[in-house]
Design an enzyme around this catalytic site. Structure first.
Site, PDB file in Angstrom:
ATOM      1  N   LYS A  53      14.134   6.016 -13.970  1.00 36.76           N
ATOM      2  CA  LYS A  53      13.638   6.762 -15.139  1.00 36.76           C
ATOM      3  C   LYS A  53      14.796   7.195 -16.037  1.00 36.76           C
ATOM      4  CE  LYS A  53       9.549   8.038 -12.602  1.00 36.76           C
ATOM      5  NZ  LYS A  53       8.886   8.943 -11.670  1.00 36.76           N
ATOM      6  N   GLN A  97       8.988  14.876  -9.832  1.00 39.22           N
ATOM      7  CA  GLN A  97       8.747  13.727  -8.949  1.00 39.22           C
ATOM      8  C   GLN A  97       7.978  14.151  -7.694  1.00 39.22           C
ATOM      9  OE1 GLN A  97       9.430  10.518  -9.711  1.00 39.22           O
ATOM     10  NE2 GLN A  97       8.636   9.779  -7.764  1.00 39.22           N
ATOM     11  N   ASP A 120       3.177  12.980 -17.260  1.00 34.49           N
ATOM     12  CA  ASP A 120       2.646  12.307 -16.067  1.00 34.49           C
ATOM     13  C   ASP A 120       1.120  12.203 -16.142  1.00 34.49           C
ATOM     14  OD1 ASP A 120       4.043  11.185 -13.934  1.00 34.49           O
ATOM     15  OD2 ASP A 120       4.731  13.133 -13.207  1.00 34.49           O
TER      16      ASP A 120
HETATM   17  N1  GUN Z   1       5.466   9.655  -7.267  1.00 34.29           N
HETATM   18  C1  GUN Z   1       4.953   8.400  -7.228  1.00 34.29           C
HETATM   19  N2  GUN Z   1       4.475   8.050  -8.438  1.00 34.29           N
HETATM   20  C2  GUN Z   1       4.697   9.098  -9.266  1.00 34.29           C
HETATM   21  C3  GUN Z   1       4.449   9.322 -10.650  1.00 34.29           C
HETATM   22  O1  GUN Z   1       3.883   8.492 -11.370  1.00 34.29           O
HETATM   23  N3  GUN Z   1       4.859  10.532 -11.127  1.00 34.29           N
HETATM   24  C4  GUN Z   1       5.447  11.472 -10.342  1.00 34.29           C
HETATM   25  N4  GUN Z   1       5.779  12.629 -10.911  1.00 34.29           N
HETATM   26  N5  GUN Z   1       5.696  11.286  -9.063  1.00 34.29           N
HETATM   27  C5  GUN Z   1       5.328  10.103  -8.529  1.00 34.29           C
END
Ligand code: GUN
Length: 291
Positions: A53, A97, A120
């Site tokens: 990211k 996350q 998200d």
């Molecule tokens: N963990 C696995 N996929 C995601 C996601 O799309 N966003 C976040 N914040 N955590 C994750």
């Protein structure tokens, strides 16, 4: 039938090129879209997602703040950091996350994020609006799957789509988007999960099969209809001593068998994964436009 590969990297790059132009436009009017990313703990998979990211932000010219906190961080400390990012005008999107360590209430943290920065799409306000078909942040993996289908010329309208998995992050939201009265929607959707009886009877009816269970190679060739489109959301590490890292990545679909049956299929890696990060960038740019 040998399946055509749906190249997620290629489609993700196309969308990123389109976003680059939008970022330049925003920058020329004095706005640099900004993303705040918070990682708690040292889960290796989470760490590699967060690094990807950060890299995507850099490549697109976005501002990013990346905070890595130790596993013993308290819920209070995390909530305070979310609040700081909520009030930081340079940050248009906040991503915490998941999964979080067990001593932290994930729902409480998600609800603390300002819905205007919920890139998200996990906040109840975003989910509610999505279900109602109103404009909002869409969760990144489900949105990425819809874009993959549309850009691969897969007809979703009227198709029998079977989603295997009912997580809040993928299964439930992707089923909703496929059901929505909009482009990439209007499908007939069935959701299968761990308590589903005779699952293969259901999956064999799917024109489009979406596997999001989190179990390595769970979907085998005999569960797939000839000519189906197979979207594999799984990213599972399986031990492999012949690899330098000691593991290899496999999806939730047994690829070699599925590729014999499907008309189109996403690989792992290089299918859904690159789309997830791209849709996060998309949401961040969208948020900055609304600043
Ligand atoms: N963990 C696995 N996929 C995601 C996601 O799309 N966003 C976040 N914040 N955590 C994750």
């Amino acid at each position: 039938m040998a399946a055509e590969i749906i190249d997620g990297k290629l489609i993700a790059n196309e969308i990123r090129e389109e976003l680059k132009k939008e970022v330049l436009d925003l920058k020329s009017s004095g706005i640099t879209p900004g993303l705040g990313v918070i990682l708690v703990g040292d889960d290796p998979a989470s760490r590699s997602y967060v690094t990807a990211k950060e890299r995507a932000c850099d490549n697109l010219g976005l501002y990013s703040e990346n905070v890595k906190l130790p596993v013993e961080t308290t819920e209070e400390e995390l909530l305070k950091l979310v609040d700081t990012m909520n009030n930081n005008p340079k940050i248009d999107g906040i991503l915490v996350q998941l999964p979080l360590p067990k001593h932290i209430d994930t729902d409480k943290v998600i609800m603390a994020i300002n819905p205007d920065k919920d890139v998200d799409g996990f906040h109840p306000q975003s989910i509610g609006k999505m279900i109602m078909g109103k404009e909002t942040f869409l969760p990144c993996t489900p949105h990425g799957i819809i874009k993959l289908l549309l850009r691969s010329n897969v007809k979703v309208e009227g198709a029998n789509v079977v989603v295997v998995g009912r997580s809040n992050i993928v299964g439930k939201p992707v089923a909703n988007l496929l059901l929505d009265k909009s482009e990439g929607g209007n499908a007939t959707v069935t959701i299968c999960h761990s308590r589903t009886k005779n699952m293969a009877d259901i999956t064999k009816n799917a024109d489009i099969l979406i596997a999001a269970i989190g179990k390595a190679e769970f979907i085998t060739g005999d569960m797939i209809k000839d000519g189906a489109v197979v979207i594999d959301v799984g990213v599972n590490r399986v031990e492999d001593s012949s690899r330098k890292k000691g593991y290899r990545l496999v999806g939730d679909v047994k690829y070699s068998e599925a590729a014999e049956k499907a008309s189109k299929i996403t690989p792992v890696p290089g299918g859904v994964g690159p789309m997830t990060i791209t849709m996060l960038m998309y949401n961040t740019v969208y948020s900055a436009k609304n600043r």
